[in-house]
Structures are given as C-alpha cells and as structure tokens.
Design a protein around this motif. Structure first.
Motif, PDB file in Angstrom:
ATOM      1  N   LYS A 188       4.221  10.053  38.453  1.00 38.99           N
ATOM      2  CA  LYS A 188       2.773   9.670  38.054  1.00 38.99           C
ATOM      3  C   LYS A 188       2.674  10.824  37.282  1.00 38.99           C
ATOM      4  O   LYS A 188       1.923  10.905  36.158  1.00 38.99           O
ATOM      5  CB  LYS A 188       1.764   9.162  38.940  1.00 38.99           C
ATOM      6  N   SER A 189       3.047  12.352  38.141  1.00 38.31           N
ATOM      7  CA  SER A 189       2.987  13.642  38.138  1.00 38.31           C
ATOM      8  C   SER A 189       3.771  13.429  36.763  1.00 38.31           C
ATOM      9  O   SER A 189       3.269  14.010  35.024  1.00 38.31           O
ATOM     10  CB  SER A 189       3.537  14.400  38.867  1.00 38.31           C
ATOM     11  N   HIS A 190       4.771  12.651  36.216  1.00 35.48           N
ATOM     12  CA  HIS A 190       5.786  13.643  35.302  1.00 35.48           C
ATOM     13  C   HIS A 190       5.452  12.649  33.287  1.00 35.48           C
ATOM     14  O   HIS A 190       4.687  12.723  32.722  1.00 35.48           O
ATOM     15  CB  HIS A 190       7.057  12.963  35.413  1.00 35.48           C
ATOM     16  N   LEU A 191       4.629  11.374  33.792  1.00 36.41           N
ATOM     17  CA  LEU A 191       3.950  10.338  32.937  1.00 36.41           C
ATOM     18  C   LEU A 191       2.425  10.704  32.244  1.00 36.41           C
ATOM     19  O   LEU A 191       2.566  10.999  31.306  1.00 36.41           O
ATOM     20  CB  LEU A 191       4.003   9.144  33.468  1.00 36.41           C
ATOM     21  N   SER A 192       2.042  11.971  33.864  1.00 37.01           N
ATOM     22  CA  SER A 192       0.866  12.319  32.900  1.00 37.01           C
ATOM     23  C   SER A 192       0.551  13.724  31.836  1.00 37.01           C
ATOM     24  O   SER A 192       0.458  14.018  31.075  1.00 37.01           O
ATOM     25  CB  SER A 192       0.054  12.924  33.861  1.00 37.01           C
ATOM     26  N   LYS A 193       2.099  14.370  32.184  1.00 35.55           N
ATOM     27  CA  LYS A 193       2.204  15.323  31.010  1.00 35.55           C
ATOM     28  C   LYS A 193       3.080  15.247  29.620  1.00 35.55           C
ATOM     29  O   LYS A 193       2.817  15.798  28.815  1.00 35.55           O
ATOM     30  CB  LYS A 193       3.476  16.472  32.040  1.00 35.55           C
ATOM     31  N   THR A 194       3.874  14.472  29.719  1.00 34.53           N
ATOM     32  CA  THR A 194       4.985  13.437  29.108  1.00 34.53           C
ATOM     33  C   THR A 194       4.914  12.544  28.194  1.00 34.53           C
ATOM     34  O   THR A 194       4.977  12.115  27.024  1.00 34.53           O
ATOM     35  CB  THR A 194       6.525  13.532  29.722  1.00 34.53           C
ATOM     36  N   TYR A 195       4.354  11.527  29.076  1.00 32.92           N
ATOM     37  CA  TYR A 195       3.157  10.342  27.590  1.00 32.92           C
ATOM     38  C   TYR A 195       2.679  10.426  27.291  1.00 32.92           C
ATOM     39  O   TYR A 195       1.860  11.054  26.830  1.00 32.92           O
ATOM     40  CB  TYR A 195       3.142   9.331  28.760  1.00 32.92           C
ATOM     41  N   ILE A 196       2.932   9.777  25.341  1.00 34.75           N
ATOM     42  CA  ILE A 196       1.938   9.687  24.538  1.00 34.75           C
ATOM     43  C   ILE A 196       1.839   8.210  23.821  1.00 34.75           C
ATOM     44  O   ILE A 196       2.568   7.513  23.879  1.00 34.75           O
ATOM     45  CB  ILE A 196       3.462  10.441  23.523  1.00 34.75           C
ATOM     46  N   ASP A 197       0.518   8.040  23.947  1.00 34.11           N
ATOM     47  CA  ASP A 197      -0.104   6.923  23.449  1.00 34.11           C
ATOM     48  C   ASP A 197       0.158   6.676  22.144  1.00 34.11           C
ATOM     49  O   ASP A 197      -0.496   7.129  20.889  1.00 34.11           O
ATOM     50  CB  ASP A 197      -1.470   6.812  23.894  1.00 34.11           C
ATOM     51  N   THR A 198       1.077   5.803  21.831  1.00 33.72           N
ATOM     52  CA  THR A 198       2.169   6.129  20.676  1.00 33.72           C
ATOM     53  C   THR A 198       1.143   4.226  20.018  1.00 33.72           C
ATOM     54  O   THR A 198       1.844   3.278  18.606  1.00 33.72           O
ATOM     55  CB  THR A 198       3.055   5.942  20.296  1.00 33.72           C
ATOM     56  N   TYR A 199       0.237   3.846  20.504  1.00 33.57           N
ATOM     57  CA  TYR A 199      -0.110   1.971  20.415  1.00 33.57           C
ATOM     58  C   TYR A 199      -1.295   1.802  19.656  1.00 33.57           C
ATOM     59  O   TYR A 199      -2.254   2.850  20.077  1.00 33.57           O
ATOM     60  CB  TYR A 199       0.158   1.475  21.321  1.00 33.57           C
ATOM     61  N   PHE A 200      -0.730   1.363  18.010  1.00 34.82           N
ATOM     62  CA  PHE A 200      -1.928   2.167  17.139  1.00 34.82           C
ATOM     63  C   PHE A 200      -2.764   1.210  17.211  1.00 34.82           C
ATOM     64  O   PHE A 200      -2.838   0.146  17.510  1.00 34.82           O
ATOM     65  CB  PHE A 200      -1.129   1.480  15.525  1.00 34.82           C
ATOM     66  N   ASN A 201      -4.240   1.703  16.875  1.00 41.82           N
ATOM     67  CA  ASN A 201      -4.951   0.761  16.921  1.00 41.82           C
ATOM     68  C   ASN A 201      -5.034  -0.258  17.027  1.00 41.82           C
ATOM     69  O   ASN A 201      -5.973  -1.621  17.304  1.00 41.82           O
ATOM     70  CB  ASN A 201      -6.444   1.600  16.785  1.00 41.82           C
ATOM     71  N   ALA A 202      -5.003  -0.859  15.178  1.00 37.25           N
ATOM     72  CA  ALA A 202      -5.015  -1.846  14.584  1.00 37.25           C
ATOM     73  C   ALA A 202      -4.022  -3.129  15.589  1.00 37.25           C
ATOM     74  O   ALA A 202      -4.666  -4.393  15.639  1.00 37.25           O
ATOM     75  CB  ALA A 202      -4.530  -2.030  13.040  1.00 37.25           C
TER      76      ALA A 202
END
Length: 579
Positions: free
Chosen positions: A396-410
C-alpha cells in the motif's frame, strides 16, 4: 451475423476491441502475414494493432519532433514512457538512444532504429488519441513540421508477425479531419441518457473500484441524475462481498488493461522485495509468462495441477537463499486458467506462501468477479490488494508513491455504463454457458460419447476440469436481493476436436462473431492457440494446449440447447455436431 474480415466487432462500433477473423483460414493468414488478410485489416485487437487515430497522432508527432529515422510511440504519462525508454536501452542490440518529448496534449517517446521484435504497443487509448486530435490547431504543436522530414514515415506498429505492416495515414494540413462524430457534437450516448456526462467522469471512476471491491449495498443502476449511484459521495457501502470483508475501494487500482495491472504487480514486487525468480503456475495467457521473464526470470509449472505443487514444494525446500531472502519472489496464477480453464489449489499455494514468505498474484479474469460483460468498446484492468496479507502495508505504501492514474476519463464513462448491471448479465451468461457445455460434454469423447462418432474430444470448463479446486473458492455469497447467489462456472469454455478438419469446420460454422477478446454481451469465438501461440505451436501442445483448440466466450445471444427444440437451440447444436 457474419462480419467481413478485418472490420471491428460489433460492426459500426468506433472503438471496437475485437476484430473480425471469421474463418480458420483467416486466422492462420493473419498470423502468417498473408497479404490478403493484411490488406483487409481496417481494425485490430488493440495490443497488436494501432488504431487509425493513434497512427495519425503519432505521425503528427514524428513530423514535429523526430530526427532522422526516429519513430514515435505515445504514452499516457512521462514515467511510463521513461520505463519503456530504459527497457529499450537495456535490451537493444543496436545503438538506440530514445528521447522523451512531453507536451500537454500528448506525451510521445521518439525512438530510432528499433527492431520489429523490440516493438511494443505503447498505448491503445483511442479516445485519448481522438481527444488530442480534436484540440484546436496550434502551430507550435501540430502543424509546423520539421524541415528535415519531407516524407511521412510509417508509425510504429506492434504486430505479432513482422510481415504485417502499416501505411502512414493521411496527415492534416491545418485542422484534424475525418474525426468521429462523437468528438464534433454531443455524444449520442450521453444525449439519450445511457452515458454520464464527461463532467461526471471522476464519479464514474469512483463507482468502478466500489463495484470491484464488492462494497456496494445496492447494485441496481437506478437513475441518480448526473452521476451513478455507485459513485456518489453519499452512497452507502458495507463489508466486501468478495470474501475478504476488509477490502475497500481504496484497495483497488485501475489500469488501462489487465496486462498493465499484471505488469504493475510484477514491477512493484521487484521494487519492494529482495530480487529473485518468480513462479508462473499453470498455462497462463502468453503475456503473463513473458512479463515474469523480465528480471531474474521465472519457474514455469505449465500444468498447474496438484502434482506441480509437489514439484514446487521440492524446489522451495531444496533452495538455500541468503538469510531473510525468500526462495522465490512471487507466484502468478490464473483462476481458472486461459485457455484450459484449470483451477489451481489455492489453499495449498497459500500455505506454501505463508511458510516461505512469497506473494501470490491471482488473475481472476475468468473467475468472473467483475468480468464486466459489455459492448466491447472499452478495455480496463484492476489490481486489488488483500488487506489480510502481511505484506499489505508495504504494498500500500509503495503504490501510494508510484501509482499513476492513467485511466482516461472518457473510457471511465463507458466502463461505468457497461458495468452497471454486470452481475445480472453474468448470471444469465453463466446459465447459458453451463447448459451449452453440458450438452457438448455429453457429446464428447471425455464425456463418454462414442469415439467413432464424436467430433469433440474434450470440453474445458470449470465444471469438468479440476472441479474440486474450483469448488474450494467458488463464491457462495449473495450478490444482491434479486440474485440468490453468484457461485457459477463463468461464461467461457474451450473445445478440442478429434480431427483438424473437425476443429476448422466447427469454428467456421459457429453462428457468432469470430475474433480475439472475451467478456462481451455477444458470443465471441477464436482458434486460441493459433492466435496466441502461432510461433510456438509445438511448445503449447506439450502443455496440452492443442493447435486445434477453439475458445468460446458466451454472451446473451447464444441460445441454449433446450430452447426452441429441433428448430432452435437443439437444432443448432446438433447441426454443428454433425459437421
């Protein structure tokens, strides 16, 4: 419902995921680079074919930024582009010096002298590409082409066979042309109330993790105005119905596709744990094993049976890693597997993981926890953390720092719509599939049918393949007040045949769409081994994946054998078996 070779499925769907390969010969021709098939490919499966909109945007970027023979790949975020750049630098056998160019509308990575086997599809977000193309023209971004480029170069196109190439699309002179109507006028889906407005994209993307986590009190898609009930801040949630009550929406991470989620899991584990080989348990989708080879490599237990657990136990017992280092990094498995529908004994694997301190990653695509059957016009994947794991806080700690939300809104808008009533649709599809498989199994050699008369050798379906292991994890929870339970066998099965001609004839005669992908409202079939393992057919057969195997993803359209008598479902299936 025949669809011409090379067109999207369903027809007239701008962002269709599958492509029509209607005959066995077409599939072989596609994999072999046959010119007849190559010339017909107007569309293609996103992981292996670049959509026209992506080609157009890449070509514009090449003319603006490329130097010499450089080609352009498009990524949704700088960090992801940098990962690809670093990978190419490490693996290329030539002097490749990729360069990054980041802009507000597009973030291309320019590459030079990239060999076909090194080519990878950077993005398949067609709606994102069309959004970029629809922006007002800007001389600094799109129309001032570099003077040293006088002829457009073909865009980078990742294909499974280097013989399949692509011509460069026509470039716009000043403003983008031939854009989808949906980008030049209000979306028809939104206008008639099926889609949420784009302004509600964040609400739609909140709804998806809640559905995946199973924390919603209600699942029906009642009208809640401009945002989905599931995505509203006031929506009531409760303990998860997924079997781990403490799972919440905050434990769910969205990705553009399932393979991206698998890659993220593998990369994250390598970054937070001591380096070591992983294990691929069972014959998984081809890219899962390839991803695990990035790094120290992987131990492959392709059968995925209990006997393999014995072999794995011996490997773990006989290893002697340094103190504090587990004998393996992780174990990846599918439940059930693709395409043989085998289910691993997860409790036994869990016990080994606890004893030897490694992590388990389970791909549940076929297990149907949210196998979002929809219109086949959007892709998506997710990574779900288990709060009960002793490694949870570290992950959880690692993903909180590295996760990038690239899921396009449309894309989120469409996926929200397609997943509103998925539990009801899955319930119907599961019933259809079980009825069809019961009928086919009774006419198969494995089911006791006369081998001299049988066309079908075996039916691969969780009800018949490792059923004892499937039962250990089969859901018994209540999905909603209108669905008594969700413990069924899923909507997918595979068939093997007694002769090669029986395989091709059966496939050609199936009255459904034909092409790669699964999990749609409509039935979709493909000669899986030909498409996924064309260059390694002998190797696949060593693990029981025969070259004549046909995989069928059942939808809401395919009638059950008991429906309609000899002129309906029974007549259809009996007719296919007589071929």
């Amino acid at each position: 419902m025949p669809v011409a070779l090379g067109l999207g499925v369903p027809p007239h769907t701008p962002h269709a995921i599958p492509v029509s390969l209607p005959t066995w010969r077409d599939n072989v021709g596609y994999e072999g680079g046959e010119q007849r098939v190559v010339d017909a490919m107007i569309s293609g499966y996103p992981r292996f074919f670049n959509h026209l909109s992506i080609r157009r945007l890449a070509t514009i970027c090449e003319h603006k930024y490329a130097v010499g023979n450089e080609q352009c790949m498009l990524f949704p975020a700088r960090a992801i582009a940098a990962q690809c750049r670093d990978f190419i630098r490490r693996r290329s056998q030539t002097d490749v010096q990729p360069r990054l160019h980041c802009r507000s509308a597009h973030r291309p990575l320019s590459l030079r002298h990239v060999q076909p086997r090194e080519r990878v599809l950077a993005t398949h977000r067609t709606r994102l590409a069309e959004k970029c193309l629809s922006l007002p023209p800007d001389e600094s971004k799109f129309t001032s082409f570099s003077s040293h480029r006088t002829h457009p170069r073909p865009p980078l196109l990742r294909q499974k066979n280097s013989k399949i190439a692509s011509t460069s699309p026509t470039l716009p002179n000043s403003t983008p042309t031939n854009l989808p109507t949906s980008l030049l006028s209000p979306d028809l889906e939104e206008r008639y109330g099926r889609n949420l407005p784009l302004s509600s994209a964040e609400s739609a993307k909140r709804a998806l993790p809640r559905r995946i986590a199973g924390t919603l009190i209600r699942y029906e898609s009642a009208d809640c105005g401009d945002e989905p009930c599931a995505g509203q801040g006031s929506t009531k949630t409760g303990p998860s119905l997924r079997g781990v009550k403490s799972v919440t929406e905050d434990d769910v991470y969205l990705y553009p596709c399932g393979v991206a989620a698998i890659w993220s899991a593998h990369r994250s584990l390598r970054e937070i744990r001591p380096e070591g080989k992983s294990v691929c348990f069972g014959f998984t989708y081809t890219d899962t094993l390839k991803i695990q080879k990035w790094g120290p490599g992987a131990h492959f237990y392709g059968s995925g049976l209990d006997s393999d657990i014995d072999s794995l136990t011996h490997l773990l017992e006989s290893s002697s890693p340094p103190p504090g280092v587990p004998p393996i990094l992780s174990l990846f498995t599918e439940f059930p597997s693709n395409p043989l529908l085998r289910s691993a004994n997860l409790p036994k694997l869990r016990a080994l993981a606890d004893k030897y301190n490694f992590l388990i990653v389970v791909d549940e695509t076929f297990g149907n926890f949210v196998n979002c059957y929809g219109a086949s016009d959007v892709m998506g994947g997710s990574l779900v953390l288990n709060p009960n794991s002793k490694h949870y806080l570290l992950l959880k700690s690692h993903l909180s720092k590295t996760y990038i939300d690239t899921y396009f809104n449309a894309d989120g808008i469409y996926l929200e719509r397609n997943s509103r009533d998925f539990k009801h649709r899955i319930s119907r599809i599961d019933k259809n599939t079980e009825s069809i498989c019961d009928f086919l199994y009774s006419h198969s050699v494995a089911g006791g049918y006369d081998p001299a008369k049988a066309a079908i050798k075996a039916v691969f379906y969780p009800k018949y393949i490792t059923p004892e292991n499937y039962a250990l994890c089969k859901s018994t929870t209540t999905a909603s007040p209108t669905l008594p339970n969700t413990g069924n066998f899923g909507g997918l099965f595979s068939l093997t045949f007694t002769t090669p001609s029986a395989s091709s004839t059966f496939f050609d005669s199936l009255p459904c769409y034909k092409g790669p992908s699964l999990g749609t409202n409509f039935t979709l079939a493909c000669p899986y081994t030909v498409l996924a393992h064309y260059g390694e057919l002998e190797w696949a057969e060593e693990w029981g994946v025969e070259r004549g195997l046909v995989r069928v993803s059942v939808g809401l359209d395919l009638c059950r054998p008991e429906e309609g008598g000899e002129k309906g479902g029974m007549g259809l299936w009996m007719g296919l078996l007589r071929l």
